[in-house]
Scaffold this active site. Structure first.
Site, PDB file in Angstrom:
ATOM      1  N   ARG A  46       2.361   3.732  -0.229  1.00  0.00           N
ATOM      2  CA  ARG A  46       2.643   2.571   0.640  1.00  0.00           C
ATOM      3  C   ARG A  46       3.317   3.018   1.948  1.00  0.00           C
ATOM      4  NH1 ARG A  46      -0.139   0.963  -2.948  1.00  0.00           N
ATOM      5  NH2 ARG A  46       0.098  -0.957  -4.150  1.00  0.00           N
ATOM      6  N   SER A  52       2.708  -7.665  -3.931  1.00  0.00           N
ATOM      7  CA  SER A  52       4.001  -7.117  -4.373  1.00  0.00           C
ATOM      8  C   SER A  52       5.008  -7.255  -3.238  1.00  0.00           C
ATOM      9  CB  SER A  52       3.864  -5.633  -4.718  1.00  0.00           C
ATOM     10  OG  SER A  52       2.900  -5.444  -5.713  1.00  0.00           O
ATOM     11  N   GLU A  86       8.226  -4.019   0.265  1.00  0.00           N
ATOM     12  CA  GLU A  86       6.912  -3.554   0.743  1.00  0.00           C
ATOM     13  C   GLU A  86       6.463  -4.432   1.910  1.00  0.00           C
ATOM     14  OE1 GLU A  86       3.462  -2.970  -2.026  1.00  0.00           O
ATOM     15  OE2 GLU A  86       2.395  -4.146  -0.522  1.00  0.00           O
TER      16      GLU A  86
HETATM   17  P1  FAD Z   1      -0.957  -7.867   8.151  1.00  0.00           P
HETATM   18  O1  FAD Z   1      -0.125  -8.518   7.099  1.00  0.00           O
HETATM   19  O2  FAD Z   1      -1.551  -8.719   9.179  1.00  0.00           O
HETATM   20  O3  FAD Z   1      -0.106  -6.709   8.832  1.00  0.00           O
HETATM   21  C1  FAD Z   1       0.595  -5.765   8.069  1.00  0.00           C
HETATM   22  C2  FAD Z   1       1.264  -4.759   9.025  1.00  0.00           C
HETATM   23  O4  FAD Z   1       0.273  -3.993   9.690  1.00  0.00           O
HETATM   24  C3  FAD Z   1       2.076  -5.424  10.137  1.00  0.00           C
HETATM   25  O5  FAD Z   1       3.162  -4.579  10.429  1.00  0.00           O
HETATM   26  C4  FAD Z   1       1.110  -5.462  11.311  1.00  0.00           C
HETATM   27  O6  FAD Z   1       1.763  -5.510  12.554  1.00  0.00           O
HETATM   28  C5  FAD Z   1       0.361  -4.166  11.124  1.00  0.00           C
HETATM   29  N1  FAD Z   1      -1.017  -4.179  11.588  1.00  0.00           N
HETATM   30  C6  FAD Z   1      -2.019  -4.996  11.177  1.00  0.00           C
HETATM   31  N2  FAD Z   1      -3.178  -4.683  11.789  1.00  0.00           N
HETATM   32  C7  FAD Z   1      -2.905  -3.641  12.615  1.00  0.00           C
HETATM   33  C8  FAD Z   1      -3.694  -2.860  13.523  1.00  0.00           C
HETATM   34  N3  FAD Z   1      -4.994  -3.077  13.704  1.00  0.00           N
HETATM   35  N4  FAD Z   1      -3.058  -1.886  14.220  1.00  0.00           N
HETATM   36  C9  FAD Z   1      -1.747  -1.649  14.070  1.00  0.00           C
HETATM   37  N5  FAD Z   1      -0.953  -2.345  13.220  1.00  0.00           N
HETATM   38  C10 FAD Z   1      -1.535  -3.327  12.510  1.00  0.00           C
HETATM   39  N6  FAD Z   1      -1.603  -4.090  -0.929  1.00  0.00           N
HETATM   40  C11 FAD Z   1      -1.909  -2.955  -1.597  1.00  0.00           C
HETATM   41  O7  FAD Z   1      -1.689  -1.855  -1.090  1.00  0.00           O
HETATM   42  N7  FAD Z   1      -2.452  -3.005  -2.848  1.00  0.00           N
HETATM   43  C12 FAD Z   1      -2.724  -4.160  -3.470  1.00  0.00           C
HETATM   44  O8  FAD Z   1      -3.222  -4.160  -4.592  1.00  0.00           O
HETATM   45  C13 FAD Z   1      -2.430  -5.379  -2.793  1.00  0.00           C
HETATM   46  N8  FAD Z   1      -2.656  -6.567  -3.376  1.00  0.00           N
HETATM   47  C14 FAD Z   1      -2.348  -7.724  -2.725  1.00  0.00           C
HETATM   48  C15 FAD Z   1      -2.612  -8.939  -3.374  1.00  0.00           C
HETATM   49  C16 FAD Z   1      -2.332 -10.142  -2.742  1.00  0.00           C
HETATM   50  C17 FAD Z   1      -2.631 -11.440  -3.448  1.00  0.00           C
HETATM   51  C18 FAD Z   1      -1.784 -10.127  -1.436  1.00  0.00           C
HETATM   52  C19 FAD Z   1      -1.518 -11.422  -0.728  1.00  0.00           C
HETATM   53  C20 FAD Z   1      -1.502  -8.924  -0.796  1.00  0.00           C
HETATM   54  C21 FAD Z   1      -1.786  -7.705  -1.448  1.00  0.00           C
HETATM   55  N9  FAD Z   1      -1.523  -6.455  -0.850  1.00  0.00           N
HETATM   56  C22 FAD Z   1      -1.852  -5.303  -1.499  1.00  0.00           C
HETATM   57  C23 FAD Z   1      -0.865  -6.379   0.479  1.00  0.00           C
HETATM   58  C24 FAD Z   1      -1.839  -6.518   1.681  1.00  0.00           C
HETATM   59  O9  FAD Z   1      -3.032  -7.131   1.302  1.00  0.00           O
HETATM   60  C25 FAD Z   1      -2.171  -5.172   2.321  1.00  0.00           C
HETATM   61  O10 FAD Z   1      -1.000  -4.529   2.749  1.00  0.00           O
HETATM   62  C26 FAD Z   1      -3.115  -5.305   3.508  1.00  0.00           C
HETATM   63  O11 FAD Z   1      -3.509  -4.025   3.974  1.00  0.00           O
HETATM   64  C27 FAD Z   1      -2.485  -6.084   4.684  1.00  0.00           C
HETATM   65  O12 FAD Z   1      -3.517  -6.323   5.611  1.00  0.00           O
HETATM   66  P2  FAD Z   1      -3.392  -7.462   6.701  1.00  0.00           P
HETATM   67  O13 FAD Z   1      -4.567  -7.328   7.584  1.00  0.00           O
HETATM   68  O14 FAD Z   1      -3.205  -8.770   6.060  1.00  0.00           O
HETATM   69  O15 FAD Z   1      -2.085  -6.991   7.447  1.00  0.00           O
HETATM   70  N1  EPU Z   2       5.009  -5.299 -15.531  1.00  0.00           N
HETATM   71  C1  EPU Z   2       5.849  -6.074 -16.292  1.00  0.00           C
HETATM   72  N2  EPU Z   2       6.108  -7.352 -15.862  1.00  0.00           N
HETATM   73  C2  EPU Z   2       5.566  -7.861 -14.738  1.00  0.00           C
HETATM   74  C3  EPU Z   2       4.723  -7.058 -13.942  1.00  0.00           C
HETATM   75  C4  EPU Z   2       4.447  -5.766 -14.360  1.00  0.00           C
HETATM   76  O1  EPU Z   2       6.352  -5.639 -17.316  1.00  0.00           O
HETATM   77  O2  EPU Z   2       5.837  -9.034 -14.450  1.00  0.00           O
HETATM   78  C5  EPU Z   2       4.659  -3.960 -16.005  1.00  0.00           C
HETATM   79  C6  EPU Z   2       3.226  -3.939 -16.581  1.00  0.00           C
HETATM   80  O3  EPU Z   2       3.207  -4.328 -17.923  1.00  0.00           O
HETATM   81  C7  EPU Z   2       2.820  -2.504 -16.391  1.00  0.00           C
HETATM   82  C8  EPU Z   2       3.555  -2.093 -15.120  1.00  0.00           C
HETATM   83  O4  EPU Z   2       4.606  -3.040 -14.940  1.00  0.00           O
HETATM   84  O5  EPU Z   2       3.331  -1.722 -17.441  1.00  0.00           O
HETATM   85  C9  EPU Z   2       2.643  -2.063 -13.897  1.00  0.00           C
HETATM   86  O6  EPU Z   2       2.102  -3.371 -13.663  1.00  0.00           O
HETATM   87  P1  EPU Z   2       0.770  -3.608 -12.812  1.00  0.00           P
HETATM   88  O7  EPU Z   2      -0.344  -2.785 -13.370  1.00  0.00           O
HETATM   89  O8  EPU Z   2       0.554  -5.070 -12.699  1.00  0.00           O
HETATM   90  O9  EPU Z   2       1.079  -2.984 -11.413  1.00  0.00           O
HETATM   91  P2  EPU Z   2       2.371  -3.028 -10.466  1.00  0.00           P
HETATM   92  O10 EPU Z   2       3.028  -1.693 -10.529  1.00  0.00           O
HETATM   93  O11 EPU Z   2       3.194  -4.210 -10.753  1.00  0.00           O
HETATM   94  C10 EPU Z   2       1.083  -2.029  -8.443  1.00  0.00           C
HETATM   95  C11 EPU Z   2       0.922  -2.314  -6.983  1.00  0.00           C
HETATM   96  C12 EPU Z   2      -0.082  -3.421  -6.773  1.00  0.00           C
HETATM   97  C13 EPU Z   2      -1.425  -2.969  -7.346  1.00  0.00           C
HETATM   98  C14 EPU Z   2      -1.240  -2.690  -8.836  1.00  0.00           C
HETATM   99  C15 EPU Z   2      -2.499  -2.115  -9.457  1.00  0.00           C
HETATM  100  C16 EPU Z   2       3.014  -1.712  -5.913  1.00  0.00           C
HETATM  101  C17 EPU Z   2       4.261  -2.182  -5.269  1.00  0.00           C
HETATM  102  N3  EPU Z   2       2.202  -2.661  -6.397  1.00  0.00           N
HETATM  103  O12 EPU Z   2       1.659  -3.181  -9.045  1.00  0.00           O
HETATM  104  O13 EPU Z   2      -0.241  -3.594  -5.362  1.00  0.00           O
HETATM  105  O14 EPU Z   2      -2.407  -3.965  -7.175  1.00  0.00           O
HETATM  106  O15 EPU Z   2      -0.196  -1.707  -9.011  1.00  0.00           O
HETATM  107  O16 EPU Z   2      -2.667  -0.810  -9.036  1.00  0.00           O
HETATM  108  O17 EPU Z   2       2.759  -0.511  -5.952  1.00  0.00           O
HETATM  109  C18 EPU Z   2       0.645  -4.754  -3.503  1.00  0.00           C
HETATM  110  O18 EPU Z   2       0.960  -3.650  -3.067  1.00  0.00           O
HETATM  111  O19 EPU Z   2       0.838  -5.827  -2.869  1.00  0.00           O
HETATM  112  C19 EPU Z   2       0.014  -4.830  -4.813  1.00  0.00           C
HETATM  113  C20 EPU Z   2      -0.326  -5.981  -5.398  1.00  0.00           C
END
Ligand code: FAD
Ligand code: EPU
Length: 350
Positions: free
Chosen positions: A176, A251, A346
């Site tokens: 991240r 997250s 994050e």
């Molecule tokens: P924004 O929120 O619009 O911007 C994020 C940052 O990037 C800001 O600082 C912004 O200024 C900057 N930025 C955006 N575009 C540019 C650009 N073109 N040039 C320079 N800076 C820029 N993240 C994960 O890593 N893994 C996950 O599994 C994951 N799951 C998610 C699930 C949900 C339901 C949600 C809501 C979010 C999740 N995220 C996850 C977080 C998010 O989706 C990612 O971080 C994504 O890359 C953000 O993209 P965005 O375009 O919405 O960025």
């Molecule tokens: N867990 C719990 N309780 C909860 C949530 C998770 O006990 O309420 C435990 C699960 O049972 C598991 C462990 O935590 O043992 C990991 O859970 P999960 O697989 O759901 O993943 P996470 O670590 O909670 C991370 C990323 C997610 C990404 C998933 C899958 C971060 C901060 N988050 O979540 O990314 O989708 O793994 O790879 O690294 C995001 O960055 O926004 C995001 C959603």
């Protein structure tokens, strides 16, 4: 390119926070962007680059200029010359280089890759946001990070308007994390990203906890990239809230890394605490810590903690950014008291 005033950002951030921006511009070409950055308004009103708004929390109205990236385009290229290739041009080397404009929705791009039979990004299915934001925090999920398929990117330096190419090393990707969150913070606008994907002999990643059981439940023993996409989407839909229905930014905190010694000490009190070895120690699951501390499904007026994923803070309706921040602080204080661990956010707080 039009510069608007007092624009609502409610639909442009997935938390659904009801705030406005003093100025607002939408960028459709690199030229628009260079043009905007040559204007005086940028000196008086700090710019904020906004992609899909899925990793941002607005703590209040934004008093500068929000620049929303809306550039589009996906092209196969020759990585040496940068020349655009047509399907017929590409000799079958087993890989393809794909240049994607920053404003492309991330998951549309992943779906496109899977449909074309290009492997590498399928584990990153259904992550919201845009391609241009994906390198900022090196998005990751289900055992894969964006960096694994990253080739290079081109960004505009805000101060000079110059276009700069960054290779993988220059981006300093981490968990991240990247150069763009550290020394390069707020200095560049990413214009397009080039990915290196496989066209055959895909390297599949199925070792992440819940992936194999999900594939098995789907009746699949020898998965392909489309099966992995399907399984990831099913898992994500079962635990992550859809921002169209409940405001959230995924997250809220990062998973913390602690030393092996600290982990062993904590395990004496919490034998079922999950921990994964990483360079530098053991990565904990912040969701587990938050659940153990009793916050899962907690609700206080319009803010809360998601019932299926304690790492996700939610806006049940009309929460403000300050409401979310207050809850986040209470949670991190309680994790600190109970486990002596500091949680790092994050989500980008604006
Ligand atoms: P924004 O929120 O619009 O911007 C994020 C940052 O990037 C800001 O600082 C912004 O200024 C900057 N930025 C955006 N575009 C540019 C650009 N073109 N040039 C320079 N800076 C820029 N993240 C994960 O890593 N893994 C996950 O599994 C994951 N799951 C998610 C699930 C949900 C339901 C949600 C809501 C979010 C999740 N995220 C996850 C977080 C998010 O989706 C990612 O971080 C994504 O890359 C953000 O993209 P965005 O375009 O919405 O960025
Ligand atoms: N867990 C719990 N309780 C909860 C949530 C998770 O006990 O309420 C435990 C699960 O049972 C598991 C462990 O935590 O043992 C990991 O859970 P999960 O697989 O759901 O993943 P996470 O670590 O909670 C991370 C990323 C997610 C990404 C998933 C899958 C971060 C901060 N988050 O979540 O990314 O989708 O793994 O790879 O690294 C995001 O960055 O926004 C995001 C959603």
């Amino acid at each position: 390119m039009q510069i608007k005033e007092h624009v609502s950002l409610k639909k442009l951030n997935t938390f659904g926070i009801d705030v406005t921006s003093r100025y607002f511009a939408e960028i459709r070409t690199a030229h628009d962007l260079q043009n905007l950055f040559s204007q005086d308004i940028i000196l008086d009103y700090p710019p904020l680059i906004l992609g899909g708004g899925s990793n941002i929390l607005f703590a209040g109205d934004y008093s500068g200029i929000v620049i929303h990236i809306a550039t589009r385009g996906v092209e196969m290229i020759d990585p040496e010359s940068g020349k655009v290739l047509s399907e017929g041009d590409s000799s079958d080397t087993g890989e393809v280089f794909v240049r994607v404009q920053a404003g492309e929705p991330w998951d549309d791009f992943v779906a496109h890759c899977v449909n074309k039979g290009w492997g590498g990004l399928e584990n990153l299915s259904l992550i919201p946001g845009q391609v241009g934001s994906s390198p900022i925090q090196n998005i990751g999920a289900y055992g894969v990070e964006m960096k694994d398929c990253f080739h290079s990117l081109v960004a505009m330096e805000k101060k000079t308007g110059k276009l700069v190419t960054f290779n993988k090393e220059a981006c300093q990707f981490g968990y991240r994390d990247s150069f763009f969150k550290q020394q390069g913070r707020d200095l560049y606008v990413i214009l397009h990203v080039t990915f290196r994907l496989t066209t055959r002999n895909h390297q599949l990643h199925t070792s992440y906890g819940s992936l194999i059981p999900e594939l098995k439940a789907m009746g699949i023993n020898t998965p392909g990239i489309a099966d992995i996409r399907k399984a990831v989407i099913a898992i994500r839909n079962s635990k992550l809230p859809d921002p169209e229905i409940i405001g959230n930014a995924g997250s809220f905190f990062k998973n913390p890394t602690i030393s092996i010694e600290t982990f062993e000490r904590l395990r004496k009190n919490w034998p079922d605490m999950p921990g994964f070895p990483v360079p530098g120690g053991i990565k904990l699951a912040a969701g587990w810590l938050i659940e153990k501390a009793g916050w899962k499904a907690y609700r206080e007026h319009h803010v809360g903690v998601h019932q299926h994923q304690a790492l996700v803070l939610v806006n049940h309706g009309t929460a403000t950014g300050q409401d979310i921040l207050r809850l986040a602080e209470k949670i991190s204080n309680s994790i600190n008291q109970q486990f002596d661990i500091n949680l790092e956010t994050e989500v980008n707080i604006i």
